[in-house]
Design a protein around this motif. Sequence first.
Motif, PDB file in Angstrom:
ATOM      1  N   HIS A   1       0.816  -1.222   0.000  1.00 49.58           N
ATOM      2  CA  HIS A   1       0.000   0.000   0.000  1.00 49.58           C
ATOM      3  C   HIS A   1       0.848   1.271   0.000  1.00 49.58           C
ATOM      4  CE1 HIS A   1      -3.668  -2.319   0.601  1.00 49.58           C
ATOM      5  NE2 HIS A   1      -3.049  -2.970   1.557  1.00 49.58           N
ATOM      6  N   GLY A   2       1.981   1.237  -0.667  1.00 53.77           N
ATOM      7  CA  GLY A   2       2.797   2.435  -0.768  1.00 53.77           C
ATOM      8  C   GLY A   2       4.026   2.441   0.116  1.00 53.77           C
ATOM      9  N   ALA A   3       4.126   1.500   1.058  1.00 49.53           N
ATOM     10  CA  ALA A   3       5.283   1.473   1.958  1.00 49.53           C
ATOM     11  C   ALA A   3       6.541   0.972   1.261  1.00 49.53           C
ATOM     12  CB  ALA A   3       4.982   0.608   3.181  1.00 49.53           C
ATOM     13  N   GLU A   4       6.378   0.132   0.232  1.00 43.58           N
ATOM     14  CA  GLU A   4       7.519  -0.386  -0.520  1.00 43.58           C
ATOM     15  C   GLU A   4       7.458   0.132  -1.954  1.00 43.58           C
ATOM     16  OE1 GLU A   4       8.845  -4.653   0.432  1.00 43.58           O
ATOM     17  OE2 GLU A   4       6.656  -4.714   0.493  1.00 43.58           O
ATOM     18  N   THR A   5       8.604   0.488  -2.507  1.00 43.98           N
ATOM     19  CA  THR A   5       8.643   0.955  -3.886  1.00 43.98           C
ATOM     20  C   THR A   5       9.764   0.264  -4.642  1.00 43.98           C
ATOM     21  OG1 THR A   5      10.141   2.799  -3.388  1.00 43.98           O
ATOM     22  CG2 THR A   5       7.775   3.224  -3.206  1.00 43.98           C
TER      23      THR A   5
ATOM     24  N   SER B   1      -0.754   2.537  11.121  1.00 41.75           N
ATOM     25  CA  SER B   1      -1.750   2.760  10.074  1.00 41.75           C
ATOM     26  C   SER B   1      -2.577   1.492   9.971  1.00 41.75           C
ATOM     27  CB  SER B   1      -1.055   3.063   8.742  1.00 41.75           C
ATOM     28  OG  SER B   1      -2.002   3.144   7.692  1.00 41.75           O
ATOM     29  N   ILE B   2      -3.877   1.589  10.220  1.00 38.52           N
ATOM     30  CA  ILE B   2      -4.764   0.413  10.227  1.00 38.52           C
ATOM     31  C   ILE B   2      -5.868   0.640   9.199  1.00 38.52           C
ATOM     32  CG2 ILE B   2      -6.263  -1.062  11.615  1.00 38.52           C
ATOM     33  CD1 ILE B   2      -4.778  -0.065  14.098  1.00 38.52           C
ATOM     34  N   THR B   3      -5.990  -0.313   8.267  1.00 37.74           N
ATOM     35  CA  THR B   3      -6.931  -0.147   7.166  1.00 37.74           C
ATOM     36  C   THR B   3      -7.732  -1.424   6.958  1.00 37.74           C
ATOM     37  OG1 THR B   3      -5.337   1.309   6.064  1.00 37.74           O
ATOM     38  CG2 THR B   3      -7.170   0.489   4.732  1.00 37.74           C
ATOM     39  N   ASP B   4      -9.051  -1.285   6.799  1.00 38.28           N
ATOM     40  CA  ASP B   4      -9.908  -2.410   6.452  1.00 38.28           C
ATOM     41  C   ASP B   4      -9.915  -2.596   4.943  1.00 38.28           C
ATOM     42  OD1 ASP B   4     -11.415  -3.412   8.934  1.00 38.28           O
ATOM     43  OD2 ASP B   4     -11.635  -1.240   9.097  1.00 38.28           O
ATOM     44  N   GLY B   5      -9.767  -3.833   4.488  1.00 35.00           N
ATOM     45  CA  GLY B   5      -9.914  -4.177   3.080  1.00 35.00           C
ATOM     46  C   GLY B   5     -10.941  -5.274   2.933  1.00 35.00           C
ATOM     47  N   LYS B   6     -10.932  -5.956   1.803  1.00 37.53           N
ATOM     48  CA  LYS B   6     -11.865  -7.058   1.571  1.00 37.53           C
ATOM     49  C   LYS B   6     -11.425  -8.284   2.361  1.00 37.53           C
ATOM     50  CE  LYS B   6     -13.579  -5.697  -2.987  1.00 37.53           C
ATOM     51  NZ  LYS B   6     -13.675  -6.064  -4.420  1.00 37.53           N
ATOM     52  N   ARG B   7     -12.058  -8.484   3.514  1.00 40.92           N
ATOM     53  CA  ARG B   7     -11.769  -9.585   4.430  1.00 40.92           C
ATOM     54  C   ARG B   7     -10.316  -9.578   4.892  1.00 40.92           C
ATOM     55  NH1 ARG B   7     -16.582 -12.915   4.977  1.00 40.92           N
ATOM     56  NH2 ARG B   7     -15.267 -14.108   6.392  1.00 40.92           N
ATOM     57  N   VAL B   8      -9.754  -8.399   5.027  1.00 40.32           N
ATOM     58  CA  VAL B   8      -8.411  -8.256   5.594  1.00 40.32           C
ATOM     59  C   VAL B   8      -8.380  -7.026   6.492  1.00 40.32           C
ATOM     60  CG1 VAL B   8      -7.235  -9.355   3.637  1.00 40.32           C
ATOM     61  CG2 VAL B   8      -7.510  -6.874   3.667  1.00 40.32           C
TER      62      VAL B   8
ATOM     63  N   GLU C   1      -5.333  -4.541   7.513  1.00 40.53           N
ATOM     64  CA  GLU C   1      -3.940  -4.210   7.218  1.00 40.53           C
ATOM     65  C   GLU C   1      -3.391  -3.314   8.319  1.00 40.53           C
ATOM     66  OE1 GLU C   1      -1.986  -4.789   4.445  1.00 40.53           O
ATOM     67  OE2 GLU C   1      -3.384  -5.675   3.006  1.00 40.53           O
ATOM     68  N   ILE C   2      -2.257  -3.713   8.896  1.00 41.93           N
ATOM     69  CA  ILE C   2      -1.605  -2.917   9.935  1.00 41.93           C
ATOM     70  C   ILE C   2      -0.189  -2.609   9.462  1.00 41.93           C
ATOM     71  CG2 ILE C   2      -0.869  -2.827  12.338  1.00 41.93           C
ATOM     72  CD1 ILE C   2      -3.297  -5.502  11.615  1.00 41.93           C
ATOM     73  N   SER C   3       0.207  -1.348   9.474  1.00 42.35           N
ATOM     74  CA  SER C   3       1.531  -0.957   9.014  1.00 42.35           C
ATOM     75  C   SER C   3       2.141   0.061   9.967  1.00 42.35           C
ATOM     76  CB  SER C   3       1.460  -0.362   7.602  1.00 42.35           C
ATOM     77  OG  SER C   3       2.732   0.095   7.176  1.00 42.35           O
ATOM     78  N   VAL C   4       3.465   0.009  10.082  1.00 41.59           N
ATOM     79  CA  VAL C   4       4.162   0.993  10.914  1.00 41.59           C
ATOM     80  C   VAL C   4       4.625   2.178  10.075  1.00 41.59           C
ATOM     81  CG1 VAL C   4       4.902  -0.730  12.583  1.00 41.59           C
ATOM     82  CG2 VAL C   4       6.404  -0.194  10.639  1.00 41.59           C
ATOM     83  N   ILE C   5       4.329   2.145   8.778  1.00 44.06           N
ATOM     84  CA  ILE C   5       4.636   3.268   7.894  1.00 44.06           C
ATOM     85  C   ILE C   5       3.328   3.816   7.352  1.00 44.06           C
ATOM     86  CG2 ILE C   5       5.711   3.973   5.714  1.00 44.06           C
ATOM     87  CD1 ILE C   5       7.893   1.972   6.220  1.00 44.06           C
ATOM     88  N   LYS C   6       3.114   5.095   7.506  1.00 49.84           N
ATOM     89  CA  LYS C   6       1.880   5.702   7.020  1.00 49.84           C
ATOM     90  C   LYS C   6       2.061   6.061   5.540  1.00 49.84           C
ATOM     91  CE  LYS C   6       0.559   7.533  11.548  1.00 49.84           C
ATOM     92  NZ  LYS C   6      -0.455   6.504  11.801  1.00 49.84           N
ATOM     93  N   ALA C   7       1.513   5.224   4.696  1.00 54.57           N
ATOM     94  CA  ALA C   7       1.601   5.419   3.248  1.00 54.57           C
ATOM     95  C   ALA C   7       0.342   4.868   2.628  1.00 54.57           C
ATOM     96  CB  ALA C   7       2.840   4.717   2.684  1.00 54.57           C
ATOM     97  N   ASP C   8       0.033   5.302   1.421  1.00 59.22           N
ATOM     98  CA  ASP C   8      -1.135   4.768   0.734  1.00 59.22           C
ATOM     99  C   ASP C   8      -0.874   4.734  -0.769  1.00 59.22           C
ATOM    100  OD1 ASP C   8      -1.877   7.333  -0.444  1.00 59.22           O
ATOM    101  OD2 ASP C   8      -2.688   7.893   1.505  1.00 59.22           O
ATOM    102  N   LYS C   9      -1.817   4.159  -1.494  1.00 56.62           N
ATOM    103  CA  LYS C   9      -1.631   3.994  -2.935  1.00 56.62           C
ATOM    104  C   LYS C   9      -1.648   5.323  -3.681  1.00 56.62           C
ATOM    105  CE  LYS C   9      -3.315  -0.755  -3.258  1.00 56.62           C
ATOM    106  NZ  LYS C   9      -4.224  -1.695  -3.959  1.00 56.62           N
TER     107      LYS C   9
END
Length: 260
Positions: free
Chosen positions: A88-92, A167-174, A176-184
């Motif tokens: 979700h944007g944390a890796e490039t 950063s905590i995000t709901d997706g389709k039956r997931v 997502e928890i990330s320690v980097i605040k990034a998005d698509k």
Amino acid sequence: MALNPDLRAALATLAATPHLLVALDFDGTLAPLVERAEDARALPASGTALRALAALPGTTTALISGRALDSLRVVAEPPEDMMMIGSHGAETWTGPDGAPLALTPEQAGLLARAVDVVERTIAAHPGTRIEFKPAGVVLHTRTATDDVADSAVAAARAGLEDLADLSITDGKRVLEISVIKADKGQGLALLRETTGATAVLFAGDDVTDEHALRTLLPDDVGIRVGPGGTAARFTVASPEDFSEVLSELVSLRTQVHPAN
């Protein structure tokens, strides 16, 4: 699928742009959703169209996914030079000269605590499972019953309440928890700047794709794949229908910028 005339007209305009960036989500867009994430593969027609676009002058293709880059490489089998945004944007991945993701000691400690919460959650909720990412952890509930899935998400959120800077995000039956605040959206902006694109096609199927769809400019085309509220100008019903969109774009772009 009969292509929406307005969508076809938008694709025709897009195809004439000097430098086109085609940046796409993978799961639910290029590949149908499956119970086991490792089994996902792009539809043959979509894969063929994406390779054809990549071969055209002035055209860059890229993937923007919630998957970690290592997972995305396995299921998408991208060419070595394809740009990718993962987690979700944390890796490039913009090429071999790019610096790999590195967490600070504080981020690494926070991630370990988040992993502990999710591991305790899946131990108490049959049918759920965990996925590890370089900057995060994911609670998967697709193979759990609806009531167990709801309980697991609630339990995980409760366990994460005391952990700041996640950063905590709901997706389709997931979840997502990330320690980097990034998005698509941030990922798409990076790709646009890196490539010098004059227009963009972005397509996705999940709430996390809305971050990218909301960044699109008037000359861009955004497509939502499947149901749900969206900022996209256009929607198609399924990955199979999106394959037809990509094939149409190949035809239109080839007329303007034939392959060498």
